[in-house]
Design an enzyme around this catalytic site. Structure first.
Site, mmCIF file in Angstrom:
data_model
loop_
_atom_site.group_PDB
_atom_site.id
_atom_site.type_symbol
_atom_site.label_atom_id
_atom_site.label_comp_id
_atom_site.label_asym_id
_atom_site.label_seq_id
_atom_site.Cartn_x
_atom_site.Cartn_y
_atom_site.Cartn_z
ATOM 1 N N GLY A 248 0.756 -1.236 0.000
ATOM 2 C CA GLY A 248 0.000 0.000 0.000
ATOM 3 C C GLY A 248 0.785 1.284 0.000
ATOM 4 N N GLU B 288 3.499 -6.935 1.010
ATOM 5 C CA GLU B 288 2.812 -7.206 -0.260
ATOM 6 C C GLU B 288 2.800 -5.962 -1.139
ATOM 7 O OE1 GLU B 288 -1.095 -8.428 0.854
ATOM 8 O OE2 GLU B 288 -0.458 -10.297 1.803
ATOM 9 N N GLY C 86 3.244 -3.604 -4.433
ATOM 10 C CA GLY C 86 3.051 -3.770 -5.871
ATOM 11 C C GLY C 86 3.304 -2.482 -6.607
ATOM 12 N N ARG C 87 2.382 -1.516 -6.444
ATOM 13 C CA ARG C 87 2.483 -0.244 -7.171
ATOM 14 C C ARG C 87 3.816 0.461 -6.908
ATOM 15 N NH1 ARG C 87 -1.762 1.592 -5.458
ATOM 16 N NH2 ARG C 87 -3.099 1.329 -7.272
ATOM 17 N N ARG D 283 -8.413 3.506 -14.533
ATOM 18 C CA ARG D 283 -8.638 4.319 -13.342
ATOM 19 C C ARG D 283 -8.494 5.810 -13.658
ATOM 20 N NH1 ARG D 283 -5.706 1.009 -8.362
ATOM 21 N NH2 ARG D 283 -6.712 -0.996 -8.729
ATOM 22 N N CYS E 263 -15.347 4.363 -27.477
ATOM 23 C CA CYS E 263 -16.560 5.019 -27.949
ATOM 24 C C CYS E 263 -17.455 5.435 -26.789
ATOM 25 C CB CYS E 263 -17.293 4.092 -28.913
ATOM 26 S SG CYS E 263 -18.549 4.937 -29.896
ATOM 27 N N TYR F 31 -0.928 -1.413 -12.766
ATOM 28 C CA TYR F 31 -2.372 -1.180 -12.870
ATOM 29 C C TYR F 31 -2.761 -0.338 -14.083
ATOM 30 C CZ TYR F 31 -2.374 -2.757 -7.992
ATOM 31 O OH TYR F 31 -2.211 -3.486 -6.846
#
Length: 454
Positions: free
Chosen positions: A248, A286, A288-289, A325, A361, A390
């Site tokens: 996080g 854990e 990731g980003r 996102r 579209c 992501y």
């Protein structure tokens, strides 16, 4: 994994413009290949080393990579070779982790909704499992064999509150994850579960990611630490042996600076609970980003440029299919955009305010609203920075657009300024899209009323 990860030492970080120019010259992108993702191999390894250094004083810690941040087998294999473990949250991610070469004992399964068959597979493999709720603990009890080697834990929701992005805040009062720790009687029920099941030895807490400040994240981890002490005291023995503290760490999308750092994260943990890092509990992370985002970018060709309502609109091949996102929550997930000419070099023409729109579209498919950039024209390129997690690795199939190719890159070993590319994922073909969309069952709905059901 038996293969050794390449060392990042001595690898200069190539400039994005140089990478794009070389990719254009090599034909990796162009008029018929108008969008692709790029990952900095040496940068990824440097990020891993920074994480490891930040936790160097912790006696026992397993760093796992959150597979959802970049679910690509070559990237996962690079991380496995670098000594990382892997956190997975679905059967697909578990299969990817195994294919990448992670040993089962270095994999953690965190899915909040696990079927019986998914749990059974994980337990038979020896994968660590964090149960999301007390009902799942009882399901594990029914499925677990006596010789099971899996480390088994329980996820709690410390209910310490949310950050600035509600969708990525997982420790609010009504969050769907874990056992809500501050609800009436929850602490007693957790202790009772540990009392019934001696194989339950780990607690898991994850407060959130982007938008969550470090003190909030640390407060949630400290709550898990305090609960572990309560469990041990109530049971009269050392029952909890590990704490999975999640990941996080937020990422700075405003500029090139890496902030906050993993070292700052560790400092926040130490301030919230000094005993957390003393080695009594094995820690699992854990992230990731924070390991991947700043080590990747997306390049997309400007197909057309036009004016609408007095504003320039650049129509590119990068939209919600590769930056979901950013398009759907532009204020929360704004990405930096830079303008490049047809040769990949940065544009130096006068700036004007313009939109950078995508190919999907629907009207909201815009990756940058009213952004001041050098004037974009047909044949130019835009780069979306900090997109290594992501983004293009989690493509959305809206409008049946093909998933773009992803290429890794690094500086050439001879130090001559060259760049070496390696294809991480080939671009999806149109034939693959058709097959994925039910081609094998094309006549399934044409059967007459007298046909026997399948």
């Amino acid at each position: 994994m038996n293969s050794a990860a390449p060392s990042p030492v001595g690898d200069a970080r190539p400039a994005v413009a140089d990478v794009l120019s070389r990719a254009l010259a090599a034909g990796l992108v162009g008029p018929d290949r108008p969008v692709a993702g790029f990952l900095d191999t040496a940068g990824i390894l440097r990020s891993v080393e920074g994480l490891r250094t930040a936790f160097a004083g912790v006696p026992d810690v397993l760093h796992t990579f959150a597979a959802k941040a970049c679910p690509l087998v070559p990237v996962l294999r690079l991380l496995a070779a670098a000594g990382m473990g892997c956190e997975v949250a679905s059967p697909g991610e578990l299969r990817l982790a195994l294919a990448a070469g992670f040993e089962p004992e270095r994999i953690v399964l965190d899915s909040p909704v696990k079927t019986g068959s998914e749990l059974r597979e994980a337990l038979e493999l020896g994968v660590a499992v964090n149960a999301d709720n007390l009902a799942e603990v009882e399901r594990v009890a029914r499925l677990r064999r006596a010789d099971c080697s899996s480390v088994l834990g329980l996820r709690i929701n410390p209910q310490v509150g949310g950050g600035s992005i509600a969708a990525t805040s997982t420790a609010t009062d009504h969050a769907k994850f874990g056992v809500a720790l501050r609800d009436a009687g929850a602490g007693d029920r957790i202790v009772e579960a540990f009392a019934r099941h001696p194989w339950l030895t780990r607690l898991h807490a994850h407060v959130g990611s982007q938008g969550c400040p470090l003190p909030l994240i640390a407060e949630g981890v400290a709550a898990a630490h305090r609960l572990a002490a309560v469990i041990d005291e109530r049971l009269g023995e050392r029952r909890v042996t590990g704490l999975d503290i999640g990941g996080g760490l937020p990422v700075n999308h405003a500029d090139d600076r890496v902030t906050p750092t993993h070292a700052e994260y560790v400092a926040a943990l130490r301030e919230a609970e000094p005993a957390l890092l003393d080695g009594r509990y094995r820690l699992v992370t854990e992230f990731g980003r924070s390991l991947l985002a700043k080590n990747g970018f997306l390049a997309a060709r400007v197909e057309y440029a036009k004016d609408a309502g007095g504003r320039r609109v650049a129509l590119t091949h990068a939209g919600a299919q590769v930056a979901t996102r950013t398009v759907l929550l532009p204020d929360a997930w704004a990405l930096r955009v830079s303008a490049h000419g047809p040769d990949g070099r940065p544009k130096t023409s006068p700036a004007l305010r313009q939109d950078v729109a995508g190919p999907l579209c629907f009207a909201g498919d815009v990756v940058a609203h009213d952004r001041e950039l050098p004037e974009l024209a047909e044949g130019d390129w835009v780069v979306l920075h900090d997109a290594g997690a992501y983004c293009f690795t989690a493509a959305w199939s809206y409008n049946s657009l093909p998933r773009p190719a992803v290429h890794g890159y690094r500086a050439a070993a001879d130090g001559g300024g060259g760049i070496v590319f390696a294809t991480v994922r080939s671009a999806q073909t149109l034939d693959e899209i058709v097959r994925e969309s039910g081609l094998d069952h094309a006549d399934a709905l044409l059967r007459g009323p007298g046909d026997a059901p399948v």
